[in-house]
Design a protein around this motif. Sequence first.
Motif, PDB file in Angstrom:
ATOM      1  N   GLU A  48       1.067  -0.605   0.441  1.00 33.12           N
ATOM      2  CA  GLU A  48       0.255  -0.097   0.400  1.00 33.12           C
ATOM      3  C   GLU A  48       0.998   1.074   0.031  1.00 33.12           C
ATOM      4  O   GLU A  48       0.666   2.568  -0.987  1.00 33.12           O
ATOM      5  CB  GLU A  48      -0.441   0.172   1.270  1.00 33.12           C
ATOM      6  CG  GLU A  48      -2.065   1.166   1.325  1.00 33.12           C
ATOM      7  CD  GLU A  48      -2.339   1.047   2.043  1.00 33.12           C
ATOM      8  OE1 GLU A  48      -2.735   2.352   3.583  1.00 33.12           O
ATOM      9  OE2 GLU A  48      -2.575   0.352   3.857  1.00 33.12           O
ATOM     10  N   MET A  49       2.273   1.513   0.890  1.00 35.20           N
ATOM     11  CA  MET A  49       2.819   2.259   1.108  1.00 35.20           C
ATOM     12  C   MET A  49       3.492   2.406  -0.652  1.00 35.20           C
ATOM     13  O   MET A  49       3.569   4.410  -0.726  1.00 35.20           O
ATOM     14  CB  MET A  49       3.524   1.710   1.835  1.00 35.20           C
ATOM     15  CG  MET A  49       3.406   2.468   3.549  1.00 35.20           C
ATOM     16  SD  MET A  49       4.194   1.654   4.603  1.00 35.20           S
ATOM     17  CE  MET A  49       5.888   3.366   3.815  1.00 35.20           C
ATOM     18  N   GLN A  50       4.145   1.630  -1.277  1.00 38.79           N
ATOM     19  CA  GLN A  50       4.552   2.101  -2.444  1.00 38.79           C
ATOM     20  C   GLN A  50       3.709   2.334  -3.406  1.00 38.79           C
ATOM     21  O   GLN A  50       4.289   2.725  -4.563  1.00 38.79           O
ATOM     22  CB  GLN A  50       5.237   0.682  -3.137  1.00 38.79           C
ATOM     23  CG  GLN A  50       6.380  -0.249  -2.264  1.00 38.79           C
ATOM     24  CD  GLN A  50       7.156  -1.191  -3.054  1.00 38.79           C
ATOM     25  OE1 GLN A  50       8.276  -0.421  -3.719  1.00 38.79           O
ATOM     26  NE2 GLN A  50       7.223  -2.237  -1.506  1.00 38.79           N
ATOM     27  N   VAL A  91      12.864  11.915   3.181  1.00 45.93           N
ATOM     28  CA  VAL A  91      12.423  11.273   1.956  1.00 45.93           C
ATOM     29  C   VAL A  91      12.054  10.120   1.766  1.00 45.93           C
ATOM     30  O   VAL A  91      13.383   9.802   1.923  1.00 45.93           O
ATOM     31  CB  VAL A  91      12.542  12.247   1.166  1.00 45.93           C
ATOM     32  CG1 VAL A  91      12.102  13.661   0.868  1.00 45.93           C
ATOM     33  CG2 VAL A  91      13.868  12.188   0.148  1.00 45.93           C
ATOM     34  N   TYR A  92      11.048   9.203   0.977  1.00 47.48           N
ATOM     35  CA  TYR A  92      11.416   7.910   0.676  1.00 47.48           C
ATOM     36  C   TYR A  92      12.109   7.836  -0.326  1.00 47.48           C
ATOM     37  O   TYR A  92      12.116   9.139  -1.681  1.00 47.48           O
ATOM     38  CB  TYR A  92       9.942   7.215   0.149  1.00 47.48           C
ATOM     39  CG  TYR A  92       9.742   6.629   1.176  1.00 47.48           C
ATOM     40  CD1 TYR A  92      10.238   5.828   1.999  1.00 47.48           C
ATOM     41  CD2 TYR A  92       9.104   7.174   2.378  1.00 47.48           C
ATOM     42  CE1 TYR A  92      10.331   4.939   3.193  1.00 47.48           C
ATOM     43  CE2 TYR A  92       8.190   6.759   3.652  1.00 47.48           C
ATOM     44  CZ  TYR A  92       8.904   5.318   4.287  1.00 47.48           C
ATOM     45  OH  TYR A  92       7.823   4.983   5.020  1.00 47.48           O
ATOM     46  N   ASP A 111      11.390  -9.234  -3.080  1.00 45.59           N
ATOM     47  CA  ASP A 111      10.507  -9.766  -3.867  1.00 45.59           C
ATOM     48  C   ASP A 111       9.798  -8.384  -4.717  1.00 45.59           C
ATOM     49  O   ASP A 111      10.100  -7.151  -4.337  1.00 45.59           O
ATOM     50  CB  ASP A 111       9.403 -10.440  -3.479  1.00 45.59           C
ATOM     51  CG  ASP A 111       9.631 -11.247  -2.606  1.00 45.59           C
ATOM     52  OD1 ASP A 111      11.448 -12.144  -3.339  1.00 45.59           O
ATOM     53  OD2 ASP A 111       9.393 -12.210  -2.171  1.00 45.59           O
ATOM     54  N   GLY A 112       9.795  -8.237  -5.841  1.00 39.92           N
ATOM     55  CA  GLY A 112       9.438  -7.522  -7.171  1.00 39.92           C
ATOM     56  C   GLY A 112      10.685  -6.757  -7.541  1.00 39.92           C
ATOM     57  O   GLY A 112      11.228  -6.958  -7.191  1.00 39.92           O
ATOM     58  N   ASN A 113       9.875  -6.314  -8.419  1.00 38.59           N
ATOM     59  CA  ASN A 113      11.073  -4.850  -8.792  1.00 38.59           C
ATOM     60  C   ASN A 113      11.521  -3.803  -8.674  1.00 38.59           C
ATOM     61  O   ASN A 113      12.858  -3.134  -9.175  1.00 38.59           O
ATOM     62  CB  ASN A 113      10.393  -4.753 -10.250  1.00 38.59           C
ATOM     63  CG  ASN A 113       9.862  -5.517 -11.089  1.00 38.59           C
ATOM     64  OD1 ASN A 113      10.596  -6.992 -10.892  1.00 38.59           O
ATOM     65  ND2 ASN A 113       8.459  -5.529 -11.619  1.00 38.59           N
ATOM     66  N   SER A 114      11.144  -3.609  -7.399  1.00 38.70           N
ATOM     67  CA  SER A 114      11.591  -2.323  -6.643  1.00 38.70           C
ATOM     68  C   SER A 114      11.844  -2.677  -5.131  1.00 38.70           C
ATOM     69  O   SER A 114      10.883  -3.228  -4.829  1.00 38.70           O
ATOM     70  CB  SER A 114      11.351  -1.203  -6.979  1.00 38.70           C
ATOM     71  OG  SER A 114      10.468  -0.974  -6.451  1.00 38.70           O
ATOM     72  N   LYS A 115      12.447  -1.644  -4.284  1.00 44.94           N
ATOM     73  CA  LYS A 115      12.374  -1.434  -2.988  1.00 44.94           C
ATOM     74  C   LYS A 115      11.735   0.049  -2.727  1.00 44.94           C
ATOM     75  O   LYS A 115      12.811   0.978  -3.150  1.00 44.94           O
ATOM     76  CB  LYS A 115      13.614  -2.341  -2.173  1.00 44.94           C
ATOM     77  CG  LYS A 115      15.260  -1.654  -1.830  1.00 44.94           C
ATOM     78  CD  LYS A 115      15.822  -2.267  -1.624  1.00 44.94           C
ATOM     79  CE  LYS A 115      17.243  -1.512  -1.418  1.00 44.94           C
ATOM     80  NZ  LYS A 115      18.002  -2.369  -0.501  1.00 44.94           N
ATOM     81  N   LEU A 116      12.042  -0.038  -0.936  1.00 43.68           N
ATOM     82  CA  LEU A 116      11.660   1.520  -0.516  1.00 43.68           C
ATOM     83  C   LEU A 116      13.216   2.358   0.626  1.00 43.68           C
ATOM     84  O   LEU A 116      12.981   0.755   1.356  1.00 43.68           O
ATOM     85  CB  LEU A 116      10.147   1.561  -0.112  1.00 43.68           C
ATOM     86  CG  LEU A 116       9.217   1.896  -0.777  1.00 43.68           C
ATOM     87  CD1 LEU A 116       7.785   2.408   0.322  1.00 43.68           C
ATOM     88  CD2 LEU A 116       9.580   3.347  -1.450  1.00 43.68           C
TER      89      LEU A 116
END
Length: 569
Positions: free
Chosen positions: A61-63, A220-221, A250-255
């Motif tokens: 949800e955040m992403q 900031v993110y 997992d996934g294509n990106s991270k925060l």
Amino acid sequence: MKSEQAWIESPVAYVAALQERRLEKVEKPKDLLKVFTDAFVSNVSKSDAQLDLYPGIVTDEMQQSLNHDRLCVVRGMVQDIGESELFVLSYATSGSNGSSEVEGSSKRATAFLKDNTVLAEHSVLDPQSVTYADRQSLIVTPVPAENEWVLNELIPNFVLKCRSSAEDGEYSKASKIRKCGDDANGSGIVAFVKQKGVEVKFYGDENEVAINNVYLFYGVYETVPLATKLSAEQYLMDCDFSDDSDKREDGNSKLIFHSVFVRPVVAAAIDNIETNSLTAVNAIEKMCLLVSESRPLLLSALRDVFEGDEIIAEWMLLHLVSSVYKRADTMPIGNLSLNITNCNRQTVDRLYVFLSNTVANVVRIPLTVEALNKSKLVPHKDVESGILHSGLLQLPPGTSIIIDETGMNPGQLSDIGLSNLAALTALIEYQKVYYDFKFQNVELFCNYNVIILSTTRSLIKTSAQKVKLVDGMSQPELTSCDIGNTKKLRRYLATVKTLPYEVPSEMSEVAQQYFVQARQKDPKYSADNFHSLLNIARIITLSQGNVKLNGESWQKAVELLQAQEQCIN
């Protein structure tokens, strides 16, 4: 747009504008970094804007909903601190042919707060054109065992995010992350909520943060593509960028979160006393008045929890306001651990409910043979991945830990069970937790309020004060306080621990004379016995709203310990 408003609405753009004016005039990387951080702190501190507040967790949800341009706050506990790392602070922009512009005419840009994005966009940077600086890498998680009312106190100052409902909100999950009880099979084994912490890149002084403390991180993110060659050290060392995607999220990106400065989290209850406009002396006087007025209210509530037993209520009050305030070598001074015997499950339930409404962080550990053999109490480090995995005992300072021994049954402890028992003993006796680094144990000092509730003397052999609950003094009743009284209790418990303490010269003489006389009456009376008396006298004094030891508090401490000795003998 005012500079402070620009920092809030678009920090990255503000940095870019700032570097246009200042970058060419600054030669040393540390000076350049200081230009950015000083501007950030001075501008943001002048703003009263309501900022978005996130827990120390990454969710889908955040992403999807994050506004990467706007300043926000991450609130959480520092779960692990990595080594200092290099990052790209500034670099020479490339010409149209893809190479760096001619020296002397090239233009420089900053990568501050967006270095990973820069590395993703510029697959190759000229090492000679890059200016590096260092920062701290942290893992920040939701605050363990935090009660919901603490988060509600933040609403006037922040916009809480990822807290859509009591069932699904990450804040509510975080508040239960280390609260444990019986599982479906009745084993009482500690359960954890698996959550990913936030990777925080911190640009302040490394001494500003400490492991297990709770902070507000302002910054900031940044969304980082997982294919990015992230490491500035790799550019310096000209390393081969092998694919390590199996070790990533997992996934294509991270925060990740870039934090320019932090503020330690103090009890919201103390902030509400409104002493900022007062002198130091008047502020202490106001806090002492609050403490003296609220003590009877807390004592009455604790009597209800413990079936009308006034002596147990007094001991419990002293336990709750005790705190480690210094150490003699490695021995903690100031804490008061308790073992209350003759308790049942209902006693534990009542105390847990009461503390959940008055203390910020509460953990309940069911102590059974099965729980000891299967629980993971101490944090352990995966030496291959470098990840520190939390244990039940990795908690923020001031956490109340209830060890529920009322369900203890006969059985054989395994090696894990014996290790967990040793960990609890070290926690109570020395206020320290061992972190398992596979080939060695690393000890970290802590400051927790630990109480053991048992039917008979505890299985954990420590010097915790032992007191016995008297049967049937009154019908147990836990009446709910109105919100006004509840807030008074919270302020009381938070404020007492902040008061200064002094022993006047005349009381020092009284204490010395008492020690001499006690030794004459009983040669077995030891320095440890005397230290315990001094500690109890200190806690009684502060709990009454006094900052100097007096004769009344001293006498009460003597009588309380004498009554306790008669009770257990």
